[in-house]
Design an enzyme around this catalytic site. Structure first.
Site, PDB file in Angstrom:
ATOM      1  N   LEU A 164      39.166  33.397  79.760  1.00 25.19           N
ATOM      2  CA  LEU A 164      40.030  32.500  78.993  1.00 25.19           C
ATOM      3  C   LEU A 164      41.363  33.243  78.914  1.00 25.19           C
ATOM      4  O   LEU A 164      41.549  34.120  78.084  1.00 25.19           O
ATOM      5  CB  LEU A 164      39.440  32.227  77.608  1.00 25.19           C
ATOM      6  CG  LEU A 164      38.064  31.557  77.616  1.00 25.19           C
ATOM      7  CD1 LEU A 164      37.515  31.413  76.209  1.00 25.19           C
ATOM      8  CD2 LEU A 164      38.106  30.214  78.335  1.00 25.19           C
ATOM      9  N   PRO A 165      42.281  32.931  79.828  1.00 25.26           N
ATOM     10  CA  PRO A 165      43.418  33.804  80.144  1.00 25.26           C
ATOM     11  C   PRO A 165      44.536  33.873  79.105  1.00 25.26           C
ATOM     12  O   PRO A 165      45.637  33.354  79.306  1.00 25.26           O
ATOM     13  CB  PRO A 165      43.918  33.240  81.476  1.00 25.26           C
ATOM     14  CG  PRO A 165      43.564  31.789  81.403  1.00 25.26           C
ATOM     15  CD  PRO A 165      42.259  31.721  80.656  1.00 25.26           C
ATOM     16  N   CYS A 166      44.287  34.580  78.025  1.00 27.24           N
ATOM     17  CA  CYS A 166      45.310  34.758  76.995  1.00 27.24           C
ATOM     18  C   CYS A 166      46.466  35.623  77.493  1.00 27.24           C
ATOM     19  O   CYS A 166      47.551  35.594  76.906  1.00 27.24           O
ATOM     20  CB  CYS A 166      44.703  35.344  75.722  1.00 27.24           C
ATOM     21  SG  CYS A 166      43.743  36.845  75.966  1.00 27.24           S
ATOM     22  N   HIS A 167      46.261  36.344  78.604  1.00 25.67           N
ATOM     23  CA  HIS A 167      47.370  37.136  79.158  1.00 25.67           C
ATOM     24  C   HIS A 167      48.487  36.241  79.698  1.00 25.67           C
ATOM     25  O   HIS A 167      49.597  36.703  79.904  1.00 25.67           O
ATOM     26  CB  HIS A 167      46.862  38.085  80.254  1.00 25.67           C
ATOM     27  CG  HIS A 167      46.307  37.389  81.451  1.00 25.67           C
ATOM     28  ND1 HIS A 167      44.997  36.950  81.507  1.00 25.67           N
ATOM     29  CD2 HIS A 167      46.870  37.055  82.637  1.00 25.67           C
ATOM     30  CE1 HIS A 167      44.781  36.379  82.681  1.00 25.67           C
ATOM     31  NE2 HIS A 167      45.901  36.430  83.381  1.00 25.67           N
ATOM     32  N   ARG A 168      48.215  34.968  79.871  1.00 31.10           N
ATOM     33  CA  ARG A 168      49.211  34.022  80.380  1.00 31.10           C
ATOM     34  C   ARG A 168      50.074  33.424  79.260  1.00 31.10           C
ATOM     35  O   ARG A 168      50.911  32.569  79.526  1.00 31.10           O
ATOM     36  CB  ARG A 168      48.518  32.900  81.155  1.00 31.10           C
ATOM     37  CG  ARG A 168      47.792  33.393  82.391  1.00 31.10           C
ATOM     38  CD  ARG A 168      47.072  32.293  83.123  1.00 31.10           C
ATOM     39  NE  ARG A 168      46.244  32.861  84.186  1.00 31.10           N
ATOM     40  CZ  ARG A 168      45.172  32.275  84.693  1.00 31.10           C
ATOM     41  NH1 ARG A 168      44.798  31.083  84.264  1.00 31.10           N
ATOM     42  NH2 ARG A 168      44.483  32.875  85.635  1.00 31.10           N
TER      43      ARG A 168
END
Length: 196
Positions: A164-168
């Protein structure tokens, strides 16, 4: 006289015994969390799963022993290293870091989040590979435009980073913002996705 001399056991035997323990625990339904570690360009990662799916991805900087202790408290005390049970997840992470995978196709167990945080974390999967969104845009996308700080908290507590790409998710001014894996890891992930 020590028992080591009376009953020698080599590493292969020990590994087979461990695999049997894992299989037996799983067969009788008492294995609550399986885990393994994988190497990556951003450091070691801990992957943990329940029968429902991947429940936690942790960065080395979080302290794997601390993460496992928390999982034992929050999910259940029967936690075992069971690398083969996470082979598919490990393969998908390897493909991601090689630039060959843009989305993860894994069953997920989101029991470590609830309410608004869970809503935000689930929405992160809609931010396409190689793209970014701001905390404000995420707040608007989940129907609560005034909840920018709460979105930041949801990203900071995301139990399944990368998947769940919170780095984006970035600040409105384009700066990185915080990241559970550290600013350097966030920069590296964004650079990886831009290069693919």
């Amino acid at each position: 006289m020590t028992t080591d001399l009376l009953f020698p056991i080599d590493a292969d035997d020990l590994a087979r015994l461990h695999e049997r323990l894992v299989a037996d625990a799983a067969a009788v339904g008492i294995l609550e969390v399986s885990y393994r570690t994988v190497d990556s360009p951003i450091g070691g990662l801990l992957l943990a799963a329940t029968d429902d799916g991947l429940v936690r991805v942790a960065f080395e900087r979080e302290g794997f022993d601390d993460v496992l202790a928390t999982l034992a408290e929050q999910v259940g005390p029967r936690v075992l290293s069971a690398p083969s049970r996470l082979d598919d997840a490990a393969r998908q992470f390897e493909e991601y870091f090689a630039g060959a995978r843009h989305t993860f196709e894994l069953p997920l167990d989101d029991r470590l989040s609830s309410g608004f945080r869970r809503t935000v974390q689930r929405s992160l999967a809609h931010i396409a590979y190689g793209r970014t969104a701001t905390y404000k845009e995420v707040a608007e996308a989940v129907g609560n435009p005034g909840a920018v700080r709460a979105v930041g908290t949801a990203c900071a507590t995301n139990p399944l980073p990368l998947v769940l790409p919170c780095h984006r998710v970035l600040r409105t001014d384009g700066s990185l913002g915080g990241y559970r894996g550290g600013a350097e890891a966030k920069e590296m992930l964004l650079a990886l996705e831009r290069a693919a």
